[in-house]
Design a protein around this motif. Sequence first.
Motif, mmCIF file in Angstrom:
data_model
loop_
_atom_site.group_PDB
_atom_site.id
_atom_site.type_symbol
_atom_site.label_atom_id
_atom_site.label_comp_id
_atom_site.label_asym_id
_atom_site.label_seq_id
_atom_site.Cartn_x
_atom_site.Cartn_y
_atom_site.Cartn_z
ATOM 1 N N ALA A 66 -10.421 -12.332 5.808
ATOM 2 C CA ALA A 66 -9.050 -12.359 6.333
ATOM 3 C C ALA A 66 -8.017 -11.990 5.272
ATOM 4 N N GLN A 67 -8.241 -12.384 4.002
ATOM 5 C CA GLN A 67 -7.249 -12.081 2.971
ATOM 6 C C GLN A 67 -7.185 -10.582 2.665
ATOM 7 N N ASN A 68 -8.148 -9.793 3.121
ATOM 8 C CA ASN A 68 -8.137 -8.345 2.904
ATOM 9 C C ASN A 68 -7.481 -7.575 4.044
ATOM 10 N N ILE A 69 -7.112 -8.262 5.102
ATOM 11 C CA ILE A 69 -6.488 -7.590 6.244
ATOM 12 C C ILE A 69 -5.039 -7.279 5.914
ATOM 13 N N ILE A 70 -4.660 -6.029 6.107
ATOM 14 C CA ILE A 70 -3.292 -5.588 5.844
ATOM 15 C C ILE A 70 -2.638 -5.312 7.193
ATOM 16 N N ASP A 71 -1.560 -5.996 7.479
ATOM 17 C CA ASP A 71 -0.866 -5.868 8.756
ATOM 18 C C ASP A 71 0.294 -4.885 8.605
ATOM 19 N N THR A 72 0.054 -3.620 8.938
ATOM 20 C CA THR A 72 1.092 -2.602 8.780
ATOM 21 C C THR A 72 2.264 -2.829 9.732
ATOM 22 N N LEU A 73 2.028 -3.437 10.887
ATOM 23 C CA LEU A 73 3.128 -3.713 11.814
ATOM 24 C C LEU A 73 4.125 -4.703 11.207
ATOM 25 N N LYS A 74 3.616 -5.762 10.576
ATOM 26 C CA LYS A 74 4.511 -6.726 9.914
ATOM 27 C C LYS A 74 5.249 -6.077 8.752
ATOM 28 N N LEU A 75 4.547 -5.264 7.982
ATOM 29 C CA LEU A 75 5.173 -4.612 6.834
ATOM 30 C C LEU A 75 6.273 -3.650 7.267
ATOM 31 N N THR A 76 6.031 -2.868 8.312
ATOM 32 C CA THR A 76 7.054 -1.922 8.758
ATOM 33 C C THR A 76 8.238 -2.645 9.400
ATOM 34 N N ALA A 77 7.986 -3.773 10.045
ATOM 35 C CA ALA A 77 9.079 -4.550 10.648
ATOM 36 C C ALA A 77 10.007 -5.111 9.575
ATOM 37 N N SER A 78 9.464 -5.399 8.399
ATOM 38 C CA SER A 78 10.275 -5.980 7.324
ATOM 39 C C SER A 78 10.911 -4.924 6.422
ATOM 40 N N ALA A 79 10.603 -3.653 6.641
ATOM 41 C CA ALA A 79 11.159 -2.584 5.791
ATOM 42 C C ALA A 79 12.648 -2.432 6.046
ATOM 43 N N SER A 80 13.397 -2.236 4.975
ATOM 44 C CA SER A 80 14.829 -2.016 5.103
ATOM 45 C C SER A 80 15.253 -0.910 4.143
ATOM 46 N N GLY A 81 16.419 -0.384 4.362
ATOM 47 C CA GLY A 81 16.907 0.694 3.508
ATOM 48 C C GLY A 81 16.528 2.060 4.060
ATOM 49 N N LYS A 82 16.892 3.083 3.296
ATOM 50 C CA LYS A 82 16.679 4.459 3.736
ATOM 51 C C LYS A 82 15.248 4.924 3.542
ATOM 52 N N TYR A 83 14.578 4.355 2.543
ATOM 53 C CA TYR A 83 13.211 4.790 2.241
ATOM 54 C C TYR A 83 12.457 3.627 1.607
ATOM 55 N N THR A 84 11.365 3.240 2.230
ATOM 56 C CA THR A 84 10.507 2.187 1.695
ATOM 57 C C THR A 84 9.126 2.796 1.488
ATOM 58 N N ASN A 85 8.562 2.610 0.311
ATOM 59 C CA ASN A 85 7.235 3.133 0.008
ATOM 60 C C ASN A 85 6.485 2.048 -0.742
ATOM 61 N N MET A 86 5.345 1.631 -0.191
ATOM 62 C CA MET A 86 4.585 0.552 -0.832
ATOM 63 C C MET A 86 3.103 0.886 -0.860
ATOM 64 N N ILE A 87 2.440 0.419 -1.886
ATOM 65 C CA ILE A 87 0.996 0.596 -1.989
ATOM 66 C C ILE A 87 0.328 -0.455 -1.118
ATOM 67 N N LEU A 88 -0.515 -0.001 -0.196
ATOM 68 C CA LEU A 88 -1.264 -0.915 0.666
ATOM 69 C C LEU A 88 -2.588 -1.312 0.034
ATOM 70 N N ASP A 89 -3.258 -0.334 -0.572
ATOM 71 C CA ASP A 89 -4.592 -0.594 -1.106
ATOM 72 C C ASP A 89 -4.993 0.510 -2.065
ATOM 73 N N ARG A 90 -6.021 0.234 -2.833
ATOM 74 C CA ARG A 90 -6.633 1.215 -3.723
ATOM 75 C C ARG A 90 -8.067 1.393 -3.258
ATOM 76 N N THR A 91 -8.492 2.639 -3.132
ATOM 77 C CA THR A 91 -9.855 2.952 -2.728
ATOM 78 C C THR A 91 -10.403 3.963 -3.723
ATOM 79 N N ASN A 92 -11.433 3.559 -4.464
ATOM 80 C CA ASN A 92 -11.975 4.400 -5.529
ATOM 81 C C ASN A 92 -10.828 4.804 -6.453
ATOM 82 N N ASN A 93 -10.568 6.066 -6.626
ATOM 83 C CA ASN A 93 -9.467 6.481 -7.504
ATOM 84 C C ASN A 93 -8.263 6.995 -6.708
ATOM 85 N N HIS A 94 -8.087 6.466 -5.502
ATOM 86 C CA HIS A 94 -6.985 6.867 -4.635
ATOM 87 C C HIS A 94 -6.132 5.676 -4.215
#
Length: 112
Positions: free
Chosen positions: A3-31
Motif C-alpha cells: 500500500a505504501q507504494n501506491i501513488i494516487d495521481t488523482l489526489k496529487l492533481t487535485a492538490s496542484a496549484s499555480g500555473k505549472y506543477t511538476n513532481m517526480i512520482l517514481d524512479r524506475t531503473n535509470n528513468h
Amino acid sequence: MHAQNIIDTLKLTASASGKYTNMILDRTNNHLIRLSVMTEPFYWHQHPNSDETFMVLEGVIALDLLNTTLELSQGQMYTVPMGTVHRTRPVTERSVNITFELADMETVRIDF
C-alpha cells in the motif's frame, strides 16, 4: 505491491496549484516518471541526452515541434526524440500528463 507504494495521481492533481506543477512520482531503473499539471505553456527546449514520453491523463496538450503541432488527448501518448526542439501547452483550461525520461536528462532552453 504494498500500500505504501501506491501513488494516487488523482489526489496529487487535485492538490496542484499555480500555473505549472511538476513532481517526480517514481524512479524506475535509470528513468523518472513525472506528473505535470499545466495551465499555461512551458518554454521551448530540447533534451540532448534523452527521449521524453508524454502520456495525457486529463485535458488536451499541444506538443509544439518546430514544423508541426500535435494534439494529445486523454489516453494518448507520444515520444519526443532526443534533441528535438519542443514545448507543451494546454489546449484545455488545464492539462495533466505523465512524462517518462532519463533521470539525468538535460534540459536546454531555446530562446527564439
